[in-house]
Design an enzyme around this catalytic site. Structure first.
Site, PDB file in Angstrom:
ATOM      1  CG  HIS A 384     -63.221  14.590  -9.699  1.00 31.66           C
ATOM      2  ND1 HIS A 384     -61.921  15.015  -9.642  1.00 31.66           N
ATOM      3  CD2 HIS A 384     -63.634  14.830 -10.970  1.00 31.66           C
ATOM      4  CE1 HIS A 384     -61.556  15.505 -10.820  1.00 31.66           C
ATOM      5  NE2 HIS A 384     -62.581  15.398 -11.640  1.00 31.66           N
ATOM      6  CD  GLU A 479     -62.153  23.293 -18.019  1.00 30.11           C
ATOM      7  OE1 GLU A 479     -62.204  22.745 -16.919  1.00 30.11           O
ATOM      8  OE2 GLU A 479     -61.858  22.698 -19.070  1.00 30.11           O
TER       9      GLU A 479
HETATM   10  C1  NOJ Z   1     -60.703  19.199 -16.670  1.00 35.17           C
HETATM   11  C2  NOJ Z   1     -62.141  19.359 -16.332  1.00 35.17           C
HETATM   12  O1  NOJ Z   1     -62.870  19.911 -17.382  1.00 35.17           O
HETATM   13  C3  NOJ Z   1     -62.238  20.222 -15.104  1.00 35.17           C
HETATM   14  O2  NOJ Z   1     -63.580  20.485 -14.791  1.00 35.17           O
HETATM   15  C4  NOJ Z   1     -61.540  19.529 -13.954  1.00 35.17           C
HETATM   16  O3  NOJ Z   1     -61.520  20.402 -12.870  1.00 35.17           O
HETATM   17  C5  NOJ Z   1     -60.100  19.160 -14.316  1.00 35.17           C
HETATM   18  N1  NOJ Z   1     -60.047  18.509 -15.586  1.00 35.17           N
HETATM   19  C6  NOJ Z   1     -59.480  18.226 -13.282  1.00 35.17           C
HETATM   20  O4  NOJ Z   1     -60.120  16.978 -13.343  1.00 35.17           O
END
Ligand code: NOJ
Length: 677
Positions: A384, A479
């Site tokens: 990541h 999300e």
């Molecule tokens: C936004 C991303 O869409 C999400 O998946 C991620 O967890 C956060 N940024 C942190 O990088």
């Protein structure tokens, strides 16, 4: 060579070229698609201004619309042209993808290339190349190296899209609140819109489905559409902070402007126009490109169970990661994404990404030990890189970051750009962003790393050329159901995405939430039933597909989890069985690796029964259908859980009635039966 031999030989090669010099008077040229349904016309008017138009079965799709450019450092290229040369090509060939929604893609189109030259001294040349496919039109401008057009600063591309009527359009606004496309889609009349993003999808009065987008966005700015008069949009390129739209130097080509045309909404979904307009795969050895399913230390952050930064709730600890890896290994999941592992997350990480290190782990995250554990458990650590928009800071560490991951056996990295701007001033989808994202994809390929890009520039089919660009965000994903103050994604959202955002390529939507009893923000929740979460695995294509929920929640839903484990990520065939944009869609897809078929059907807030014919299955074979459907009383808003799982024997002569409850869905696995079953 004997002409009778010559012509068939050219056909064999899949390409016929006919070149002709137009007479000076000739100013209008047609080109039809191979099936004759789409007809492109190009003409120059009396003033030498270039126009194009497109019809489908004699119905006007795009009325005569202007072509041309304005520059900061050169005279406009809009008029006073004559046609210098016209060339025609026919292509009928096919190519294979390393992964996708189809194994083989047919490229069958007719091309018209018109070379325009100014009627004056110091004349400049502009070529307009049109490719007319059965599923629509692609066209681009090509600028050869020439004496009077060298280094240019484009102030405006004047390409117009004039519709025949004041059509209905599914649209989202351009770079205002955020520049990475995380808005809800709206449906309005063209005349009610302002500046809209692409893909924009039109339902025409003539019952056609038309999507305007672009293909092969390379070293150029993204195209947005500015509504300029009743039924007309004009290209509005996303500018640099200083107002220049594009810096270029001849020779150069623009991206392809695309107009997909379908008679059903499903025709847009199965269109391969955008991929056909991209360059062939540049990555010779694709053995390391692994479509796969991953779980992550991720949803826990969005639910505030874990934190990205250090502290008592830090999610990315060695112990937690090892537990996730053990869970993944036990259930046959391929990878574990870990966010918040590296230095830079403490405090408000969104404000300034320059604190991020992409090589230094937090002290409670033992990267080397985790990599060893992953290898032992036969799962992959998924890397990541959140940049918070600090693109040049990220670029300064790119080689080191990817080389570290490569050494540790990491094959996929999720990147992120949470900030309104890149480097505090440039849009994600301007030429600056386009260059940055390309650099990341190319550098990743060098280190045999696949990319899952969040807060991206929109997809334009580049995964054909760089098949390590697996998937992107670029829309409101799952999300939002954790923390969005508007309550989360409304039930119709996922019935719109397949006909809009998904036309730009795979999306990391992150399906698979199976627990609805959380409360991060009162009232905000996943607005689907459990069965619909399963169906999303078939509907929302992503070759890296997430199982988004927490391990403990999957342990509580073994039946639903079984489907999630079994559903493939990539498909050798895709069919849309029924659809109404914003209401429902049913897709049937054949597994890339086996003869299994899968069906996913989803609805908006309305319950409905959808009858599907199983004629996509192979003739003369019995299939065992495992049907995961909304159970009695299932309802996205009051009771999302009821899930009924039933087994049925079917053949391709059968039909099924799918009963979808409000906000619900159905997911089915069809497996050919052996003789002893
Ligand atoms: C936004 C991303 O869409 C999400 O998946 C991620 O967890 C956060 N940024 C942190 O990088």
């Amino acid at each position: 060579m004997n002409i009778k031999l010559y012509v068939p030989l050219l056909f064999l090669a899949g390409c016929l070229i006919v070149s002709c010099e137009p007479s000076m008077k000739e100013r209008t040229f047609d080109q039809s698609s191979p099936d004759q349904k789409n007809l492109l016309n190009f003409y120059l008017n009396e003033q030498g201004e270039p126009f194009y138009s497109l019809s489908h079965n004699n119905k006007e799709v795009i009325k005569p619309s202007r072509l041309g450019f304005e520059f900061f450092n050169n005279k406009a290229l809009l008029n006073n042209f004559e046609v210098e040369k016209v060339e025609r090509h026919q292509v009928d060939t096919s190519w294979n993808q390393p992964w996708g929604e189809f194994k083989t893609i047919k490229d069958n189109h007719n091309e018209l290339r018109v070379t325009l030259k100014e009627k004056q001294d110091s004349a400049r040349i502009m070529i307009v190349a049109f490719k007319v496919f059965n599923d629509g039109l692609g066209f681009r401008y090509e600028f050869p190296k020439q004496a009077y057009l060298d280094s240019v600063e484009i102030s405006d591309e004047k390409t117009q899209f004039t519709f025949a009527n004041n059509e209905a359009v599914w649209w989202m606004p351009v770079h205002r609140d955020n520049s990475y496309y995380e808005s809800i889609y709206h449906k309005n009349k063209i005349s009610e819109t302002d500046t809209i993003n692409t893909p924009a999808t039109f339902e025409t009065k003539d019952s056609l489905f038309v999507a305007v987008h672009e293909a092969n966005l390379t070293d150029y700015a993204s195209m947005t559409l500015l509504h300029t008069s009743q039924n007309t949009y004009e290209t509005d390129l996303v500018p640099w902070a200083n107002g220049v739209k594009v810096y270029a130097q001849t020779p150069f080509n623009t991206p392809w402007r695309t107009v997909m045309v379908g008679e059903t909404p499903g025709d847009l979904v199965t269109s391969t126009l955008g991929l056909n307009l991209n360059e062939p795969n540049q990555i010779e050895d694709v053995s390391w490109i692994e479509p796969s399913k991953y779980i992550g230390i991720w949803w826990g952050m969005h639910l505030e169970k874990y934190s990205w930064g250090q502290g008592p709730k830090h999610g990315a600890t060695t112990e937690n990661t090892i537990n996730y890896m053990d869970f993944a290994s036990e259930h046959g999941l391929d990878g574990v994404l870990v966010e918040g592992w590296n230095v830079g997350w403490d405090g408000d990480w969104t404000a300034d990404g320059r604190a991020f290190s992409f090589t230094d782990a937090y002290p409670d995250f033992d990267l080397e030990a985790i990599a060893k554990h992953a290898a032992m458990k036969n799962v992959r650590l998924i890397g990541h890189h959140e940049t918070a928009g600090a693109a040049s800071h990220y670029e300064s560490q790119l080689e080191d970051a990817f080389s570290l991951y490569h050494r540790l056996g990491v094959r996929a990295v999720k990147t992120g750009y949470v900030n309104k701007y890149l480097d505090k001033k440039e849009w994600h989808d301007g030429q600056y962003g386009v260059r940055h994202y390309r650099k990341v994809i190319e550098t990743a390929a060098k280190y045999q790393i696949m990319i899952d890009n969040h807060e991206p520039v929109k997809g334009t089919g580049l995964q054909r050329t760089y098949p390590n660009l697996m998937t992107q965000e670029g829309a409101r994903g799952q999300e939002y159901n954790a923390w969005s103050t508007d309550g989360g994604n409304p039930p119709e959202h996922t019935t719109i995405l397949p006909f809009t955002r998904m036309l730009a390529g795979p999306m990391d939507f992150t399906p698979g939430i199976v627990d609805f009893n959380y409360e991060t923000i009162p009232g905000t929740k996943v607005q689907t039933t459990l069965a619909k979460q399963l169906a999303l695995y078939v509907v929302m294509f992503s070759p890296l597909q997430m199982t988004a929920d927490l391990p403990e929640n999957y342990n509580k839903q073994p039946q639903a989890f079984q489907f999630i484990k079994e559903v493939p990520e990539i498909w050798s065939e895709t069919k849309v069985l029924n659809a109404q944009i914003g209401s429902y869609v049913t897709m049937a897809r054949k597994d890339w690796n086996t003869d299994n078929w899968f069906v996913g059907a989803i609805t908006n807030a309305e319950s409905r029964t959808l009858k599907i014919d199983l004629d996509f299955l192979k003739e003369g074979i019995y299939y065992q259908a495992m049907i995961y459907q909304d159970g009695e009383g299932a309802n996205y808003s009051t009771n999302p859980y009821p899930l009924e799982v039933k087994k049925q024997i079917v053949t391709n002569k059968d039909a099924l009635n799918l009963n979808l409850k409000p906000g619900g869905g159905t997911a089915i696995k069809f497996k050919p039966m052996s003789l002893d079953e």
